[in-house]
Design a protein around this motif. Sequence first.
Motif, PDB file in Angstrom:
ATOM      1  N   VAL A  28     -13.817  22.797 144.727  1.00 45.71           N
ATOM      2  CA  VAL A  28     -12.995  21.238 145.628  1.00 45.71           C
ATOM      3  C   VAL A  28     -12.168  21.195 145.114  1.00 45.71           C
ATOM      4  O   VAL A  28     -11.361  21.362 143.558  1.00 45.71           O
ATOM      5  N   ARG A  29     -11.143  20.945 145.732  1.00 45.20           N
ATOM      6  CA  ARG A  29      -9.811  20.794 145.895  1.00 45.20           C
ATOM      7  C   ARG A  29      -9.529  19.026 145.714  1.00 45.20           C
ATOM      8  O   ARG A  29     -10.062  17.981 145.467  1.00 45.20           O
ATOM      9  N   GLY A  30      -8.292  19.650 144.565  1.00 49.48           N
ATOM     10  CA  GLY A  30      -7.807  17.979 143.753  1.00 49.48           C
ATOM     11  C   GLY A  30      -9.666  17.658 142.618  1.00 49.48           C
ATOM     12  O   GLY A  30     -10.162  17.978 142.322  1.00 49.48           O
ATOM     13  N   PRO A  31      -8.501  16.360 141.697  1.00 47.19           N
ATOM     14  CA  PRO A  31      -9.765  16.331 140.548  1.00 47.19           C
ATOM     15  C   PRO A  31     -11.229  15.282 141.447  1.00 47.19           C
ATOM     16  O   PRO A  31     -11.468  14.786 143.153  1.00 47.19           O
ATOM     17  N   VAL A  32     -11.710  15.705 141.221  1.00 49.14           N
ATOM     18  CA  VAL A  32     -13.214  15.265 141.300  1.00 49.14           C
ATOM     19  C   VAL A  32     -14.167  13.759 139.984  1.00 49.14           C
ATOM     20  O   VAL A  32     -13.674  13.944 139.000  1.00 49.14           O
ATOM     21  N   ALA A  33     -14.363  12.822 140.491  1.00 52.70           N
ATOM     22  CA  ALA A  33     -14.609  12.157 139.648  1.00 52.70           C
ATOM     23  C   ALA A  33     -15.881  12.206 138.895  1.00 52.70           C
ATOM     24  O   ALA A  33     -16.579  12.767 139.912  1.00 52.70           O
ATOM     25  N   GLU A  34     -16.074  12.107 138.078  1.00 50.33           N
ATOM     26  CA  GLU A  34     -17.572  12.301 136.840  1.00 50.33           C
ATOM     27  C   GLU A  34     -18.697  11.373 137.430  1.00 50.33           C
ATOM     28  O   GLU A  34     -19.347  12.333 137.280  1.00 50.33           O
ATOM     29  N   LEU A  85     -24.450  20.716 147.292  1.00 56.06           N
ATOM     30  CA  LEU A  85     -23.974  18.869 147.332  1.00 56.06           C
ATOM     31  C   LEU A  85     -23.058  18.008 146.982  1.00 56.06           C
ATOM     32  O   LEU A  85     -22.767  17.323 148.124  1.00 56.06           O
ATOM     33  N   LEU A  86     -22.103  18.560 145.924  1.00 55.74           N
ATOM     34  CA  LEU A  86     -21.327  17.629 145.711  1.00 55.74           C
ATOM     35  C   LEU A  86     -20.084  17.731 146.947  1.00 55.74           C
ATOM     36  O   LEU A  86     -18.813  17.505 147.114  1.00 55.74           O
ATOM     37  N   LYS A  87     -19.603  19.097 146.994  1.00 58.30           N
ATOM     38  CA  LYS A  87     -19.168  19.845 148.519  1.00 58.30           C
ATOM     39  C   LYS A  87     -19.220  19.070 149.681  1.00 58.30           C
ATOM     40  O   LYS A  87     -17.947  18.734 150.613  1.00 58.30           O
ATOM     41  N   ASP A  88     -20.712  18.594 149.967  1.00 61.31           N
ATOM     42  CA  ASP A  88     -20.576  17.952 151.186  1.00 61.31           C
ATOM     43  C   ASP A  88     -20.316  18.673 152.478  1.00 61.31           C
ATOM     44  O   ASP A  88     -19.534  17.718 153.372  1.00 61.31           O
ATOM     45  N   ALA A  89     -20.401  19.835 152.836  1.00 61.93           N
ATOM     46  CA  ALA A  89     -20.318  19.789 153.907  1.00 61.93           C
ATOM     47  C   ALA A  89     -21.492  19.550 155.110  1.00 61.93           C
ATOM     48  O   ALA A  89     -22.542  19.251 154.644  1.00 61.93           O
ATOM     49  N   PRO A  90     -20.811  19.248 156.168  1.00 64.71           N
ATOM     50  CA  PRO A  90     -22.428  19.133 157.199  1.00 64.71           C
ATOM     51  C   PRO A  90     -22.694  19.965 157.419  1.00 64.71           C
ATOM     52  O   PRO A  90     -23.450  20.099 158.315  1.00 64.71           O
ATOM     53  N   ILE A  91     -22.676  21.481 156.997  1.00 64.50           N
ATOM     54  CA  ILE A  91     -24.197  22.273 157.157  1.00 64.50           C
ATOM     55  C   ILE A  91     -24.110  22.736 156.470  1.00 64.50           C
ATOM     56  O   ILE A  91     -23.360  23.183 155.348  1.00 64.50           O
TER      57      ILE A  91
END
Length: 583
Positions: free
Chosen positions: A436-442, A490-496
């Motif tokens: 995941v690019r950039g910071p990710v919230a806990e 699931l965290l990536k939240d991609a459309p496919i």
Amino acid sequence: MNKSLAIYRRLLGYTAPYRKGFVLAILGMVVAALTEPFFPALMKPLLDEGFVERSGVPLWMVPAVIILIFVVRGIGTFAGHYGLAWVANNVLASVRKEMFGHALKLPASEFEREAAGLLISRIVFEVNNLMAATSSVLSTLVRDTLIVIGLLAWLLYLNWQLTLVAFALIPVMAVLVRVFSKRLRNLGRKSLEHTGELTRVVEEAVHGYKVIKIFGAYEREKALFDRTVERLRGFAMREAIASGAMAPISQLAAAIAVAAVVSIALVQSMDNQTTVGGFVSFVTAMLMLLGPLKHLADLNGPLQRGLAAAENVFALLDRNAEPDAGLRTIGRARGEVVFENVSFRYPGAARDALSGIDLAIGAGEMVAFVGGSGGGKTTLANLLPRFYSPTQGRILIDGVPIEALTLESLRDQLALVSQDIVLFNDTVRANVAFGVRGPVAESAIRQALRKAALDSFVDGLPQGLDTVIGERGAKLSGGQRQRLAIARALLKDAPILLLDEATSALDTGTEREVQEALEQGMSGRTTLVIAHRLSTIERADRIVVLEGGRVVEQGRHEALLALGGAYAGLHRAQYAASAAAAD
């Protein structure tokens, strides 16, 4: 020879960013080499004037000059050694980074074609031989060549007739180098190949230790390892013979030359054609030539090993990366996927793995692919992220051919959970947020873990999200590894979303929990599910049955059961097997 020069020039090209260190190293070696002729040069006036004619030179000056020569030589030697080591280590790091970066961009077919151990050997071990080709070899070549030139220049100044005898060594050495080079290169190449094979054997044994123990295959693996080690030892000994024979032959040629020079010098001294100091200086310089000449003769072994390693390294770097000719980018896709008359055949295969696939998957639709092994389900899923390209037809996302998209833009639209779970020797947090690019919230990480039914387990770990899970997730159970992979998708939240046997390692109770979580995660996104457990896809919007790479049936669960065709047969067989297992 031209090929060797081309390889070496390419290798030296990596030193360009570190030219300051390279210049320092060369200057140091030049200074060290220039001091060599000073010692025999000191012998002549010392013997002719210092002892014989009492020149009046202060007594302290001779030892002072000797000490000064060695101080200057020591400074030059250190500068040359340090400079080359700095350059070589930077080159080694640069080549390793380039190799690893390029390897990651190779097509999927390359990873399947070449054993992982061989690839690891090239990046980790073979590249080390480049250190010899860029540091010790270059150091010896420059320093000792300059020493030989300096000593020969002094010899010519003293007595050109005797020096011509010394020059007779040069063609002899050239012939020896030419004879031994080809054999050393071939042996070095084969030695590197068997080193890679040894790495592969060890890697398989380390990762497959459970199977080895359960099936009692200790003796088999030990015999395989022993055979590989013995082959490697054999090539190493043949290389040692070829490399070792060169030095005594070279020394014998040098000894014959020295004997001839001494004989001629004795005759000249009888005719008063030379002085005692000149004779001693000449013989001293001649004897000092033997060391550098031996070093240059010994140079061929490590040089050929380094060039053989460079061949393998550059062969990897010269492989074509996966094609990325697409120019278009899209933001977040709606998720409409269309397969238009798609066929695919693996290289060397006798028949198509997929043939004439026509499917239109609507945005947000859940489509399951079922069928027997070898039906083409996983192949179909591998075409969507362009791990492979169709041999016929095309695939579109939101009406855009996937070949027209950049790989980054295409793969941003996809999340994958496969049956071959890949986790990294890092924390739970890092594995869930992987890529995941950039910071990710806990909070986002915890929400993904909750959807994958793994939050309570992670909360019970000693360091929670910051617990290291071990190599390939070794500290987790099979089900926990799979749920962690689901949380990552699931965290990536991609459309496919691509689910390839995503719940295969879960028990029935956990599977139900994860299935419910997945159904929530699938909401609003297109999902392609590959499943053997038909119970997991009964609520799919559509089920596609593949046999022999072709679509034979498609529809909802109830409609396909009523049809009484291939799907109904799979359903009956699976539930009969489950009932038998329960009994």
